[in-house]
Design a protein around this motif. Structure first.
Motif, short mmCIF file in Angstrom:
data_model
loop_
_atom_site.label_atom_id
_atom_site.label_comp_id
_atom_site.label_asym_id
_atom_site.label_seq_id
_atom_site.Cartn_x
_atom_site.Cartn_y
_atom_site.Cartn_z
N ILE A 16 -7.49 6.28 -10.11
CA ILE A 16 -8.28 6.58 -8.92
C ILE A 16 -7.56 5.97 -7.71
N HIS A 17 -7.14 6.84 -6.80
CA HIS A 17 -6.33 6.38 -5.67
C HIS A 17 -7.18 5.92 -4.50
N GLY A 18 -8.35 6.52 -4.32
CA GLY A 18 -9.13 6.26 -3.12
C GLY A 18 -8.73 7.22 -2.02
N SER A 19 -9.48 7.16 -0.93
CA SER A 19 -9.25 8.16 0.12
C SER A 19 -8.00 7.84 0.92
N SER A 20 -7.57 6.59 0.92
CA SER A 20 -6.33 6.25 1.63
C SER A 20 -5.48 5.30 0.78
N PHE A 21 -5.48 5.54 -0.52
CA PHE A 21 -4.60 4.86 -1.48
C PHE A 21 -4.83 3.37 -1.63
N SER A 22 -5.99 2.86 -1.24
CA SER A 22 -6.19 1.42 -1.40
C SER A 22 -7.23 1.07 -2.46
N ALA A 23 -7.68 2.04 -3.24
CA ALA A 23 -8.64 1.72 -4.31
C ALA A 23 -8.00 0.73 -5.26
N GLY A 24 -8.73 -0.33 -5.59
CA GLY A 24 -8.22 -1.34 -6.49
C GLY A 24 -7.81 -2.64 -5.82
N GLU A 25 -7.85 -2.66 -4.50
CA GLU A 25 -7.40 -3.86 -3.79
C GLU A 25 -8.46 -4.96 -3.82
N ILE A 26 -8.70 -5.47 -5.02
CA ILE A 26 -9.80 -6.43 -5.16
C ILE A 26 -9.44 -7.83 -4.68
N HIS A 30 -8.03 -1.64 6.38
CA HIS A 30 -7.45 -0.36 6.01
C HIS A 30 -8.49 0.54 5.35
N MET A 34 -11.91 -4.75 3.85
CA MET A 34 -10.50 -4.71 4.21
C MET A 34 -10.33 -3.64 5.29
N VAL A 61 -9.68 6.53 -14.97
CA VAL A 61 -10.73 7.32 -15.61
C VAL A 61 -10.07 8.46 -16.38
N GLN A 112 -14.08 11.22 -2.36
CA GLN A 112 -14.71 10.10 -3.04
C GLN A 112 -15.89 9.62 -2.21
N LEU A 164 0.85 -1.18 0.00
CA LEU A 164 0.00 0.00 0.00
C LEU A 164 0.89 1.23 0.00
N THR A 190 -13.81 -2.01 -0.15
CA THR A 190 -12.50 -2.61 -0.43
C THR A 190 -12.01 -2.22 -1.82
N ILE A 191 -12.89 -2.28 -2.79
CA ILE A 191 -12.52 -2.00 -4.18
C ILE A 191 -12.21 -0.53 -4.39
N TYR A 192 -13.02 0.33 -3.78
CA TYR A 192 -13.10 1.72 -4.22
C TYR A 192 -12.53 2.69 -3.20
N ASN A 193 -12.41 2.23 -1.95
CA ASN A 193 -11.78 3.04 -0.89
C ASN A 193 -12.34 4.46 -0.77
N PRO A 194 -13.66 4.58 -0.58
CA PRO A 194 -14.26 5.91 -0.49
C PRO A 194 -14.05 6.56 0.87
N ASP A 195 -14.24 7.90 0.93
CA ASP A 195 -14.27 8.60 2.21
C ASP A 195 -15.56 8.30 2.95
N ALA A 254 -11.01 4.05 6.86
CA ALA A 254 -11.00 5.36 6.20
C ALA A 254 -12.39 5.84 5.82
#
Lengths: 407, 407
Positions: free
Chosen positions: A232-242, B368, B366, A227, B211, A154, B333-338, B372
């Motif tokens: 797209i990073h996400g709010s704490s850089f974990s977007a995409g952790e599928i 983490h 997840m 996009v 997000q 991460l 988990t996928i998108y990590n929104p606020d 968030a």
DNA sequence: GATATTTGTAAAGAAACTTGACAAAATGCA
DNA sequence: TGCATTTTGTCAAGTTTCTTTACAAATATC
């Protein structure tokens, strides 16, 4: 565009909004000549000409052949100048650092690698700095003064550190800080898989599309959502952790402590485990030979065997694809991308996996969204992770090149 | 910024990049006075002053109190001017059109509604045009010359049409075209649920976040993904259609033809069906009375009963939350929104649903990413869908106001 | 009360962009 | 072939936008 002196960069050449727009338009091939640029950006031909001259002076653009289309004086084809500037990217992968040198178009001109001697983040960083120092010595042009670095775990891209890498048991590894101190050059850090996704989006199959999903399959699984060319990073850089979405609450236990994560079904690790289990049940397979050699079977072995037609390996791939296909189907339904690119060490292999996945995704995704998507194998080769690092540098080519030239 | 004559809007007032930036900065409260705007945008105080003057002249901004903070001359607090301009939004919901009139800050000043007489898209459009014509007659200020319209189904926002609305059996309903012809005013169309999400992001709990995911629960379920205030549409406008992600391949058949969609577990329709089934098994519940009245139980009944402590209703909610919570966990988990905002006719009810969902999401997301995120109930009231329409108008307040004043 | 600090505005100047004009290089039609 | 037509790229002059410099106004600190 002028900037206030408090925040301004004082250069001989303007880094304005329109200059960036011109570069992007050329990169994305939406415009080819000065005149078409002017039409596309809503600028006068004169201004466009001035901006283009500046970019040619900076060796970011070059004039190529004439454009004979329709009547009238032919325009001059413009393209990124691949002859001068060079970007360097790095990626850490299975105990080694890989390096690439690219031109402005993202073509790989040279690669290198260095095995990390020792364990732990210190050896990891030390080897990186050494490798980069060595690698940059032989750059075949002018170096854009930054390094793009793909790392596992991460990543806090703003501060350039690994927040944590669970596989390695590391926390708070200050990558940027270390590299910048050692090499006196800016360091940009990204998760290696997200970097690979970025590279695929810019230089691979994602060119010209608006929303792409890159799915990297190696020992683990993770994704990158892009996009309009931006990650797209996400709010704490974990977007995409599928890898750790839950496919089945009652599924097998995952290393993360939960049950039924996608990881336990469809990662390379999972494929290897499944193959080993079937072999120990006494099933026939070409993978037996490998097993006898006392080197453990890994996911790549399974995929390669499946490509060769091995029935046991095909069974493993089918099982992995069942869950992966469903996960991708749901992502397609949720996110409605133009393209899903399957990559990573396992995903890049030309195995039947992608066919299985496509069939499964078609079955479960919303038809409207499925009809709009293409599911493809990654187009770029092995060095894609390091190329992802180089992407970060190339994203800043304008300001980096300006800084160099203004000295 | 000047524009080429070919594409330029010839106005007395500049609609430049910086003008937009000033408005946005004020809206998002990142800057409050001319001087802080200048610092924030990297502009000189002089230019900022000029831009602000123009916006005040257009009645888009107003000066409020003095800002006494620290030493030095106090700045003048700037805010959106809520006294002049008005936006009108509409939403179609269960056989009626709802209308709202708002000021620039998105405060609802007036509402209205009109029941659609007859069936089919013609009556639907006719009633919309009639209702808007009537509603705009009583606007309490100057009308921004566009209507924002929230409709059910899959919407092509560029062309302003309903591609299809499966619940109603409609296809290719040309909403913009009809309204623009009848009312001689621009019409902007959006899926009503996505509109509601936009409104929540701008004026509700999503203010100041990067997000957000809005999840609207009514008879169906759908979501809106908003990154930095902008909606993600997807490649064919279906991003957010989470109602038909597959939770269980072997689950009950859904109206869409697939099995185990989220819709069959967690929609209002599903809750009502579950309650009816339990009642017919002879279980005790306050919902019995309702049933005896020969009006079918719906999802709202179940939620309201659950809020009152009815055990059968609570059981239904718990069941719905089990799948919904898992789906939300995976989205987190996928998108990590606020923030995840739960809204819609069902989601807005202050029932135990959100508590159940939060617990379930914590269990499966997840850690983490879960750490968030905040999961909240929608902050805005009933008219949120129409307010979403108004958002589309307010997004264009600068150019719309300029057009009016330049006449 | 004097000094330091910050805000907002005015006048002059610099930078960025446009307009109008023109030569250059192609096509299309007689 | 020759000539009108079209389109491109650039030059000079003009306009608009933004900055710099300067200054008055309004507050806090000493």
């Amino acid at each position: 565009m002028k900037k206030n002196a408090e925040t301004a960069n004082v250069h001989s050449f303007s880094e304005g909004e329109y200059t960036t727009a011109v570069l992007k338009a050329i990169e994305n091939s939406v415009a080819k000549s000065r005149a078409s640029l002017a039409r596309h950006l809503g600028l006068s031909r004169t201004t466009t000409s001035t901006i283009v001259s500046g970019l040619i002076n900076l060796n970011l653009l070059e004039e190529k052949s004439l454009l004979r289309e329709g009547r009238g004086r032919p325009g001059i084809l413009l393209d990124l100048d691949s002859s001068i500037w060079r970007a360097v990217g790095a990626e850490y992968h299975s105990g080694s650092w890989a390096f690439v040198e690219t031109d402005l178009r993202g073509s790989i001109l040279r690669t290198g690698s260095l095995k990390v001697a020792g364990r732990g983040p210190d050896a990891f960083l030390d080897c990186l700095a050494q490798g980069l120092a060595e690698f940059r010595r032989n750059v075949s042009g002018e170096l854009l003064p930054a390094f793009g670095i793909g790392v596992p775990g991460l990543v806090d891209c703003d501060r350039g550190l690994i927040i944590r890498a669970d596989d390695l048991g590391w926390r708070n590894v200050l990558v940027s800080e270390y590299v910048e101190k050692k090499l006196k050059s800016k360091a940009l850090v990204i998760n290696r898989n997200r970097g690979a996704g970025l590279a695929e989006a810019r230089f691979g199959g994602g060119r010209g599309t608006h929303q792409i999903v890159y799915i990297g399959i190696g020992t683990g699984i993770s994704a990158a959502f892009i996009v309009d060319g931006e990650l797209i990073h996400g709010s704490s850089f974990s977007a995409g952790e599928i890898g750790h979405i839950t496919m089945d609450k009652a599924g097998p236990l995952c290393a993360c402590g939960k049950r039924g994560c996608l990881h336990v079904y469809s990662s390379g690790t999972a494929m290897a485990r499944m193959a080993a289990a079937l072999l120990s049940e006494g099933k026939e397979s070409g993978l037996k030979n490998k097993k006898n050699q006392r080197e453990p079977i890994d996911g790549e072995d399974v995929c390669l065997a499946a490509r060769a037609g091995d029935r046991l390996a095909l069974e493993c791939l089918g099982e992995a694809a069942r869950q992966l296909g469903l996960a991708i189907a749901n992502i397609i339904t949720i996110y409605n991308p133009d393209k899903v690119i399957i990559g990573g060490p396992i995903g890049s292999i030309d195995s039947p996996l992608i066919g299985y996945v496509r069939k499964e995704a078609e079955r479960w995704a919303m038809p409207h969204a499925f009809d709009a998507v293409k599911i493809e194998r990654a187009a770029l080769g092995e060095s894609v992770g390091a190329l992802g690092g180089a992407c970060l540098v190339l994203d800043r080519k304008l300001s980096l090149a300006s800084v160099v030239r203004s000295k």
